[in-house]
Design a protein around this motif. Structure first.
Motif, PDB file in Angstrom:
ATOM      1  N   ASN A  55      11.342  -0.442  -3.149  1.00 46.15           N
ATOM      2  CA  ASN A  55      10.280  -1.147  -2.729  1.00 46.15           C
ATOM      3  C   ASN A  55      10.223  -1.608  -1.373  1.00 46.15           C
ATOM      4  O   ASN A  55       8.942  -1.951  -1.104  1.00 46.15           O
ATOM      5  CB  ASN A  55      10.260  -2.400  -3.782  1.00 46.15           C
ATOM      6  N   ALA A  56      11.107  -1.394  -0.439  1.00 51.68           N
ATOM      7  CA  ALA A  56      11.013  -1.936   0.860  1.00 51.68           C
ATOM      8  C   ALA A  56       9.938  -1.109   1.571  1.00 51.68           C
ATOM      9  O   ALA A  56       9.018  -1.574   2.607  1.00 51.68           O
ATOM     10  CB  ALA A  56      12.208  -1.812   1.630  1.00 51.68           C
ATOM     11  N   GLY A  57       9.853   0.121   1.262  1.00 50.42           N
ATOM     12  CA  GLY A  57       8.668   0.978   1.619  1.00 50.42           C
ATOM     13  C   GLY A  57       7.219   0.689   1.083  1.00 50.42           C
ATOM     14  O   GLY A  57       6.307   1.170   1.717  1.00 50.42           O
ATOM     15  N   LYS A  58       7.131  -0.256   0.072  1.00 45.73           N
ATOM     16  CA  LYS A  58       5.856  -0.323  -0.588  1.00 45.73           C
ATOM     17  C   LYS A  58       5.499  -1.718  -0.361  1.00 45.73           C
ATOM     18  O   LYS A  58       4.307  -2.193  -0.307  1.00 45.73           O
ATOM     19  CB  LYS A  58       6.083  -0.320  -2.224  1.00 45.73           C
ATOM     20  N   HIS A 135       2.004  -7.240  -1.866  1.00 47.30           N
ATOM     21  CA  HIS A 135       3.521  -7.701  -1.107  1.00 47.30           C
ATOM     22  C   HIS A 135       4.541  -8.309  -1.850  1.00 47.30           C
ATOM     23  O   HIS A 135       5.468  -8.257  -1.541  1.00 47.30           O
ATOM     24  CB  HIS A 135       2.888  -8.383   0.073  1.00 47.30           C
ATOM     25  N   ASN A 136       4.235  -9.103  -2.750  1.00 47.69           N
ATOM     26  CA  ASN A 136       4.966  -9.904  -3.651  1.00 47.69           C
ATOM     27  C   ASN A 136       5.617  -9.088  -4.913  1.00 47.69           C
ATOM     28  O   ASN A 136       6.805  -9.446  -5.193  1.00 47.69           O
ATOM     29  CB  ASN A 136       4.222 -11.148  -4.354  1.00 47.69           C
ATOM     30  N   VAL A 137       5.166  -8.176  -5.413  1.00 46.83           N
ATOM     31  CA  VAL A 137       5.557  -7.542  -6.651  1.00 46.83           C
ATOM     32  C   VAL A 137       5.865  -6.055  -6.203  1.00 46.83           C
ATOM     33  O   VAL A 137       6.923  -5.585  -6.653  1.00 46.83           O
ATOM     34  CB  VAL A 137       4.349  -7.383  -7.830  1.00 46.83           C
ATOM     35  N   ASP A 220      -2.810 -15.563   8.271  1.00 47.60           N
ATOM     36  CA  ASP A 220      -3.114 -16.592   9.412  1.00 47.60           C
ATOM     37  C   ASP A 220      -3.511 -17.576   8.910  1.00 47.60           C
ATOM     38  O   ASP A 220      -3.631 -18.632   9.714  1.00 47.60           O
ATOM     39  CB  ASP A 220      -4.028 -15.569  10.223  1.00 47.60           C
ATOM     40  N   GLY A 221      -4.574 -17.673   7.956  1.00 47.61           N
ATOM     41  CA  GLY A 221      -5.169 -18.908   7.391  1.00 47.61           C
ATOM     42  C   GLY A 221      -4.358 -19.612   6.645  1.00 47.61           C
ATOM     43  O   GLY A 221      -4.606 -21.049   6.429  1.00 47.61           O
ATOM     44  N   ARG A 222      -2.831 -19.215   6.572  1.00 49.16           N
ATOM     45  CA  ARG A 222      -1.964 -20.096   5.702  1.00 49.16           C
ATOM     46  C   ARG A 222      -2.362 -20.661   4.434  1.00 49.16           C
ATOM     47  O   ARG A 222      -1.980 -21.739   4.079  1.00 49.16           O
ATOM     48  CB  ARG A 222      -1.520 -21.081   6.791  1.00 49.16           C
ATOM     49  N   PHE A 223      -3.372 -19.831   3.696  1.00 47.53           N
ATOM     50  CA  PHE A 223      -3.800 -20.130   2.401  1.00 47.53           C
ATOM     51  C   PHE A 223      -2.508 -20.018   1.490  1.00 47.53           C
ATOM     52  O   PHE A 223      -1.512 -19.302   1.752  1.00 47.53           O
ATOM     53  CB  PHE A 223      -4.800 -19.167   1.746  1.00 47.53           C
ATOM     54  N   SER A 224      -2.639 -21.086   0.393  1.00 52.99           N
ATOM     55  CA  SER A 224      -1.345 -20.947  -0.416  1.00 52.99           C
ATOM     56  C   SER A 224      -1.255 -20.017  -1.653  1.00 52.99           C
ATOM     57  O   SER A 224      -0.087 -19.757  -1.985  1.00 52.99           O
ATOM     58  CB  SER A 224      -1.542 -22.280  -1.292  1.00 52.99           C
ATOM     59  N   GLY A 225      -2.240 -19.239  -1.741  1.00 53.62           N
ATOM     60  CA  GLY A 225      -2.259 -18.128  -2.810  1.00 53.62           C
ATOM     61  C   GLY A 225      -3.757 -17.669  -3.333  1.00 53.62           C
ATOM     62  O   GLY A 225      -4.582 -18.325  -2.474  1.00 53.62           O
ATOM     63  N   THR A 226      -3.840 -16.954  -4.135  1.00 53.22           N
ATOM     64  CA  THR A 226      -5.163 -16.299  -4.584  1.00 53.22           C
ATOM     65  C   THR A 226      -5.205 -16.813  -6.157  1.00 53.22           C
ATOM     66  O   THR A 226      -4.261 -17.050  -6.675  1.00 53.22           O
ATOM     67  CB  THR A 226      -5.063 -14.977  -4.571  1.00 53.22           C
ATOM     68  N   PRO A 227      -6.617 -17.145  -6.392  1.00 55.06           N
ATOM     69  CA  PRO A 227      -7.691 -17.155  -5.544  1.00 55.06           C
ATOM     70  C   PRO A 227      -7.767 -18.395  -4.707  1.00 55.06           C
ATOM     71  O   PRO A 227      -7.276 -19.563  -5.066  1.00 55.06           O
ATOM     72  CB  PRO A 227      -9.115 -17.041  -6.253  1.00 55.06           C
ATOM     73  N   THR A 228      -8.086 -18.330  -3.549  1.00 57.28           N
ATOM     74  CA  THR A 228      -8.640 -19.194  -2.646  1.00 57.28           C
ATOM     75  C   THR A 228     -10.062 -19.257  -2.964  1.00 57.28           C
ATOM     76  O   THR A 228     -10.704 -18.373  -2.053  1.00 57.28           O
ATOM     77  CB  THR A 228      -7.787 -19.478  -1.214  1.00 57.28           C
ATOM     78  N   VAL A 229     -10.748 -20.513  -3.240  1.00 57.48           N
ATOM     79  CA  VAL A 229     -12.108 -20.406  -3.235  1.00 57.48           C
ATOM     80  C   VAL A 229     -12.591 -21.646  -2.523  1.00 57.48           C
ATOM     81  O   VAL A 229     -12.406 -22.998  -2.854  1.00 57.48           O
ATOM     82  CB  VAL A 229     -12.545 -20.618  -4.555  1.00 57.48           C
ATOM     83  N   LEU A 230     -13.451 -21.801  -1.454  1.00 62.39           N
ATOM     84  CA  LEU A 230     -13.598 -22.764  -0.357  1.00 62.39           C
ATOM     85  C   LEU A 230     -14.971 -23.029  -0.744  1.00 62.39           C
ATOM     86  O   LEU A 230     -16.078 -22.081  -0.580  1.00 62.39           O
ATOM     87  CB  LEU A 230     -13.349 -22.222   1.126  1.00 62.39           C
ATOM     88  N   LEU A 231     -15.338 -24.190  -0.792  1.00 58.51           N
ATOM     89  CA  LEU A 231     -16.707 -24.668  -0.884  1.00 58.51           C
ATOM     90  C   LEU A 231     -16.783 -26.144   0.049  1.00 58.51           C
ATOM     91  O   LEU A 231     -16.024 -26.965  -0.288  1.00 58.51           O
ATOM     92  CB  LEU A 231     -17.192 -25.174  -2.321  1.00 58.51           C
ATOM     93  N   GLY A 232     -17.527 -25.926   1.002  1.00 61.24           N
ATOM     94  CA  GLY A 232     -17.571 -27.165   1.764  1.00 61.24           C
ATOM     95  C   GLY A 232     -16.026 -27.265   2.511  1.00 61.24           C
ATOM     96  O   GLY A 232     -15.805 -28.496   2.789  1.00 61.24           O
TER      97      GLY A 232
END
Length: 258
Positions: A55-58, A135-137, A220-232
């Motif tokens: 998995n290292a190559g994946k 990247h995680n799995v 780079d945005g250091r978001f915690s995970g998906t989905p990240t849904v930003l409103l305002g």
């Protein structure tokens, strides 16, 4: 010495010899067990190391080649795929992964109201595609699906194909989207999408490097995970009290305040 005493001693010696043999047999079994367990542990460790190496190559790999943004992409580095009118009163920023079960869950609950608001000109959605599950799995399904979605954007079919990918999302541990043939097969559900140009874009990985750049922006945005849904500027996907009706009210309130 009487015959009786002699017999007793002989019997005692036999019992002692038998006990010694029993102890020796037990010791041999113990040693065999230790060796067997050691071998199993070594084999198990080798298997784990092998899986990690495989998995290292994946995981964490990046795509080579030029960064080619899909047609109509906007924002910084052209990383956002817009859906809705430019002059809409409210903008929703969505970071998502087509292999992500939580992203599918959000889509299922909020898709109808998002469609209503974009159709009414009240909401504009900016989609950012990432490959977090790759990247995680492990695997490449997130990358392949995101590239295919970008190819659909080139054909002017992104919204419909986006929805198809989430409707037909495989289990997180099943990397079915790694198959370009599967992604092309799903394109048949969107009228007019399955064309030679789309197939070539999918098979050539035209937008692979663009997807990697989008994923880097997510990191780079250091978001915690998906989905990240930003409103305002607020990640509403983390609001446990959010409902489709509350979401509609938030969008309309923000649009009215502009």
């Amino acid at each position: 010495m009487s015959a009786k005493n002699h017999e007793a001693q002989r019997t005692a010696r036999q019992r002692l010899a038998a006990e010694r043999e029993k102890q020796k047999a037990a010791e041999r079994r113990r040693r065999t067990l230790i060796v067997g367990v050691t071998v199993v542990c070594v084999l198990a460790l080798a298997t784990v190391i092998g899986l990690i190496a495989a998995n290292a190559g994946k995981k964490g790999t990046t795509s080579s080649g030029p960064v080619v943004a899909p047609s109509g992409a906007q924002g910084k580095d052209s990383l956002a795929i817009p859906v809705g009118e430019d002059g809409a009163g409210s903008t929703l920023t969505v970071w998502e992964d087509f292999r992500c079960p939580a992203c599918q869950g959000f889509e299922r609950v909020y898709r109808p109201v998002i469609h209503d608001l974009t159709a009414a000109g009240k909401l504009r959605v900016e989609y950012h595609l990432v490959r977090l599950i790759d990247h995680n799995v492990g695997g490449t399904g997130s990358l392949r699906a995101a590239n295919a979605a970008a190819c659909a954007q080139d054909a002017g079919k992104f919204p419909a194909y986006h929805d198809v990918l989430f409707d037909d999302q495989p289990k997180e541990t099943e990397d079915a989207f790694a198959s370009n043939d599967k992604l092309i097969q799903l394109a048949a559900k969107v009228p007019g999408l399955d064309t030679p140009a789309f197939r070539s874009c999918v098979n050539d990985g035209t937008h692979d490097a663009w997807v990697d750049r989008s994923h880097q922006a997510f990191q780079d945005g250091r978001f915690s995970g998906t989905p990240t849904v930003l409103l305002g500027g607020k990640n509403i996907a983390q609001d446990a009290s959010l409902t489709p009706e509350k979401f509609r009210q938030m969008v309309e309130k923000e649009a009215a305040g502009r």
